[in-house]
Design a protein around this motif. Structure first.
Motif, PDB file in Angstrom:
ATOM      1  N   ALA A 142      15.122   0.127  -6.127  1.00  0.00           N
ATOM      2  CA  ALA A 142      16.085  -0.333  -5.401  1.00  0.00           C
ATOM      3  C   ALA A 142      17.548   0.022  -6.458  1.00  0.00           C
ATOM      4  N   GLU A 143      17.181   0.471  -7.889  1.00  0.00           N
ATOM      5  CA  GLU A 143      17.969   0.474  -8.986  1.00  0.00           C
ATOM      6  C   GLU A 143      18.574   2.223  -9.126  1.00  0.00           C
ATOM      7  N   ILE A 186      12.967  -3.665  -0.211  1.00  0.00           N
ATOM      8  CA  ILE A 186      14.090  -2.125   0.744  1.00  0.00           C
ATOM      9  C   ILE A 186      14.542  -1.560   1.931  1.00  0.00           C
ATOM     10  N   LYS A 192      16.112  -6.839  -0.543  1.00  0.00           N
ATOM     11  CA  LYS A 192      16.848  -8.416   0.269  1.00  0.00           C
ATOM     12  C   LYS A 192      15.386  -8.892   0.464  1.00  0.00           C
ATOM     13  N   VAL A 236      20.501   1.311  -4.435  1.00  0.00           N
ATOM     14  CA  VAL A 236      21.230  -0.398  -3.155  1.00  0.00           C
ATOM     15  C   VAL A 236      20.360  -1.783  -3.367  1.00  0.00           C
ATOM     16  N   ASP A 237      20.635  -2.655  -2.964  1.00  0.00           N
ATOM     17  CA  ASP A 237      20.152  -4.172  -3.303  1.00  0.00           C
ATOM     18  C   ASP A 237      19.156  -4.391  -2.358  1.00  0.00           C
ATOM     19  N   ASP A 259      12.566  -3.937  -7.543  1.00  0.00           N
ATOM     20  CA  ASP A 259      14.198  -3.595  -8.515  1.00  0.00           C
ATOM     21  C   ASP A 259      13.957  -2.487  -8.685  1.00  0.00           C
TER      22      ASP A 259
END
Length: 97
Positions: free
Chosen positions: A54-55, A66, A62, A59-60, A51
């Motif tokens: 990704a931040e 990543i 899944k 990006v998000d 997380d």
């Protein structure tokens, strides 16, 4: 006289740049591959969480992973492992030992 200076870890620790690696307990293996050359080393620290990465990348994640292309760099990450492949074919892999 060589123009390449040895690394000075005490200076690197004071950098304010964001990194996928945090100080702390644990060991990481870092592998850099460029054409036919390969550099491998280990270091103390741990990878940030998926997380957090990704931040930083915008990006998000899944399913706790990543898989994205950011500024031309293919980034693949899952818990304890980060791989980056650059446009010129160079690769960087960081994984928990």
């Amino acid at each position: 006289m060589s123009c390449i200076k040895p690394p000075e870890p005490e200076k690197v620790r004071k950098l304010k740049e964001e990194s996928f690696i945090r100080e702390g307990k644990g060991r990481l293996r870092v592998v850099i591959e460029s054409e036919e050359e390969r550099i491998e080393t280990t270091m103390n620290g741990s990878l940030k969480s998926i997380d957090e990465m990704a931040e930083m990348l915008g990006v998000d994640p899944k399913n706790g992973k990543i898989e994205a292309v950011v500024d031309g760099v293919k980034v693949t990450a899952e818990r304890g492992r980060l791989e980056m492949e650059f446009e010129n074919g160079d690769r960087l892999r960081v994984e928990k030992v």
